[in-house]
Design a protein around this motif. Sequence first.
Motif, mmCIF file in Angstrom:
data_model
loop_
_atom_site.group_PDB
_atom_site.id
_atom_site.type_symbol
_atom_site.label_atom_id
_atom_site.label_comp_id
_atom_site.label_asym_id
_atom_site.label_seq_id
_atom_site.Cartn_x
_atom_site.Cartn_y
_atom_site.Cartn_z
ATOM 1 N N ALA A 1 -21.342 -20.881 0.784
ATOM 2 C CA ALA A 1 -20.476 -19.917 0.097
ATOM 3 C C ALA A 1 -19.434 -20.671 -0.727
ATOM 4 O O ALA A 1 -18.983 -21.761 -0.348
ATOM 5 N N THR A 2 -19.045 -20.083 -1.843
ATOM 6 C CA THR A 2 -18.044 -20.671 -2.729
ATOM 7 C C THR A 2 -17.071 -19.597 -3.192
ATOM 8 O O THR A 2 -17.468 -18.459 -3.436
ATOM 9 N N TRP A 3 -15.795 -19.984 -3.310
ATOM 10 C CA TRP A 3 -14.786 -19.092 -3.865
ATOM 11 C C TRP A 3 -14.943 -19.032 -5.376
ATOM 12 O O TRP A 3 -15.244 -20.032 -6.026
ATOM 13 N N ARG A 4 -14.689 -17.861 -5.935
ATOM 14 C CA ARG A 4 -14.628 -17.690 -7.379
ATOM 15 C C ARG A 4 -13.273 -17.172 -7.826
ATOM 16 O O ARG A 4 -13.118 -16.785 -8.984
ATOM 17 N N VAL A 5 -12.317 -17.155 -6.931
ATOM 18 C CA VAL A 5 -10.957 -16.714 -7.247
ATOM 19 C C VAL A 5 -9.985 -17.797 -6.789
ATOM 20 O O VAL A 5 -10.249 -18.497 -5.802
ATOM 21 N N PRO A 6 -8.863 -17.966 -7.479
ATOM 22 C CA PRO A 6 -7.889 -18.975 -7.057
ATOM 23 C C PRO A 6 -7.059 -18.493 -5.884
ATOM 24 O O PRO A 6 -7.110 -17.330 -5.479
ATOM 25 N N ALA A 7 -6.292 -19.400 -5.318
ATOM 26 C CA ALA A 7 -5.389 -19.067 -4.219
ATOM 27 C C ALA A 7 -4.271 -18.156 -4.725
ATOM 28 O O ALA A 7 -4.004 -18.085 -5.936
ATOM 29 N N PRO A 8 -3.592 -17.408 -3.861
ATOM 30 C CA PRO A 8 -2.495 -16.535 -4.305
ATOM 31 C C PRO A 8 -1.434 -17.316 -5.087
ATOM 32 O O PRO A 8 -0.938 -18.342 -4.622
ATOM 33 N N TRP A 9 -1.086 -16.807 -6.262
ATOM 34 C CA TRP A 9 -0.154 -17.515 -7.136
ATOM 35 C C TRP A 9 0.927 -16.612 -7.730
ATOM 36 O O TRP A 9 1.990 -17.104 -8.129
ATOM 37 N N GLN A 10 0.721 -15.314 -7.802
ATOM 38 C CA GLN A 10 1.710 -14.421 -8.412
ATOM 39 C C GLN A 10 2.719 -13.965 -7.358
ATOM 40 O O GLN A 10 2.327 -13.368 -6.354
ATOM 41 N N PRO A 11 4.008 -14.211 -7.546
ATOM 42 C CA PRO A 11 4.999 -13.810 -6.536
ATOM 43 C C PRO A 11 5.310 -12.321 -6.604
ATOM 44 O O PRO A 11 5.404 -11.728 -7.680
ATOM 45 N N ILE A 12 5.459 -11.704 -5.437
ATOM 46 C CA ILE A 12 5.837 -10.300 -5.303
ATOM 47 C C ILE A 12 7.166 -10.256 -4.550
ATOM 48 O O ILE A 12 7.272 -10.768 -3.430
ATOM 49 N N THR A 13 8.174 -9.672 -5.181
ATOM 50 C CA THR A 13 9.505 -9.623 -4.581
ATOM 51 C C THR A 13 9.695 -8.318 -3.820
ATOM 52 O O THR A 13 9.016 -7.319 -4.074
ATOM 53 N N LYS A 14 10.652 -8.328 -2.907
ATOM 54 C CA LYS A 14 10.914 -7.151 -2.088
ATOM 55 C C LYS A 14 12.336 -7.246 -1.549
ATOM 56 O O LYS A 14 12.789 -8.325 -1.155
ATOM 57 N N LYS A 15 13.013 -6.105 -1.525
ATOM 58 C CA LYS A 15 14.357 -6.042 -0.962
ATOM 59 C C LYS A 15 14.308 -5.485 0.448
ATOM 60 O O LYS A 15 13.381 -4.756 0.817
ATOM 61 N N GLY A 16 15.300 -5.834 1.226
ATOM 62 C CA GLY A 16 15.361 -5.352 2.594
ATOM 63 C C GLY A 16 15.603 -3.851 2.655
ATOM 64 O O GLY A 16 16.122 -3.235 1.717
ATOM 65 N N GLN A 17 15.240 -3.252 3.775
ATOM 66 C CA GLN A 17 15.386 -1.810 3.937
ATOM 67 C C GLN A 17 16.860 -1.435 4.068
ATOM 68 O O GLN A 17 17.630 -2.092 4.761
ATOM 69 N N GLY A 18 17.258 -0.371 3.357
ATOM 70 C CA GLY A 18 18.629 0.120 3.446
ATOM 71 C C GLY A 18 19.584 -0.481 2.445
ATOM 72 O O GLY A 18 20.772 -0.138 2.469
ATOM 73 N N GLN A 19 19.125 -1.357 1.570
ATOM 74 C CA GLN A 19 20.035 -1.955 0.581
ATOM 75 C C GLN A 19 20.266 -0.993 -0.581
ATOM 76 O O GLN A 19 19.392 -0.203 -0.936
ATOM 77 N N ARG A 20 21.453 -1.101 -1.163
ATOM 78 C CA ARG A 20 21.773 -0.274 -2.316
ATOM 79 C C ARG A 20 21.088 -0.805 -3.562
ATOM 80 O O ARG A 20 20.671 -1.958 -3.612
ATOM 81 N N MET A 21 20.996 0.058 -4.556
ATOM 82 C CA MET A 21 20.374 -0.346 -5.808
ATOM 83 C C MET A 21 21.282 -1.318 -6.536
ATOM 84 O O MET A 21 22.498 -1.293 -6.401
#
Length: 243
Positions: free
Chosen positions: A121-141
């Motif tokens: 078997a061989t991979w045809r996709v790269p390793a995860p590279w795009q960062p996804i940000t997230k704020k903690g629960q309950g924080q104000r905008m």
Amino acid sequence: MWCLKTLTQLCKNSLTSANTNYTCIAGLKYFPPPIKYENIEKVERPKLRIMERQPQHPPNLRPPKMQKRLRYMRGPELVHNELLHKQYAIVATGGGRLRWGHYEMMRLTIGRKMNINTMFATWRVPAPWQPITKKGQGQRMGGGKGAIDHYVTPIKAGRVIVEIAGKCEFVECKGFLQQVANQLPFQATVVSQQMLDEQKLDEERLARQNQNPFTMKYVIQNNLNGCHRWLKPVDHKWFGKHL
């Protein structure tokens, strides 16, 4: 309850009373010739390698953040849409994102189910590279962009995810490849090179035999019935084929 001896005697009596004539004929059976795997090269590591959870940055560089960039998941895949080994693979039929947990699911499932003596078997996709940000629960905008939570790999429709090759047939690997495809976060299917060739020929045949001049491309380009009022920009680019 009827015993076996009684049932056998009844069958013999019924055949005798019917006066049925049976003729034994020796026929010639046809068996297809075995598949020749002449161009298959054996690899050192047949199993899938472990993917990194996040990209490695220099120690003096802060990991950069990124916008959503949903265009990385929309539309068809134009580069990695063909099989390198011309055998079997999992192909995405819709857009989505792969997380590190999906890579581990594919690696463990395929590694347990496939025969390492005849397949690889061989991979045809790269390793995860795009960062996804997230704020903690309950924080104000407000307060700026949140911290990086995890990394993903965006996938477009038609992208080859994993390839399986070796001295094997499609029936041997279809079961566990379909099991993997059902657990992915987007629509995916298991295909062979023969299926891809037939699909391409069918599309060309339908386009050649089409007698209706009002195709989706013609309708959108000529703004028939004022369709530009409610069409999306992606419809002007792909003519309704991709969301």
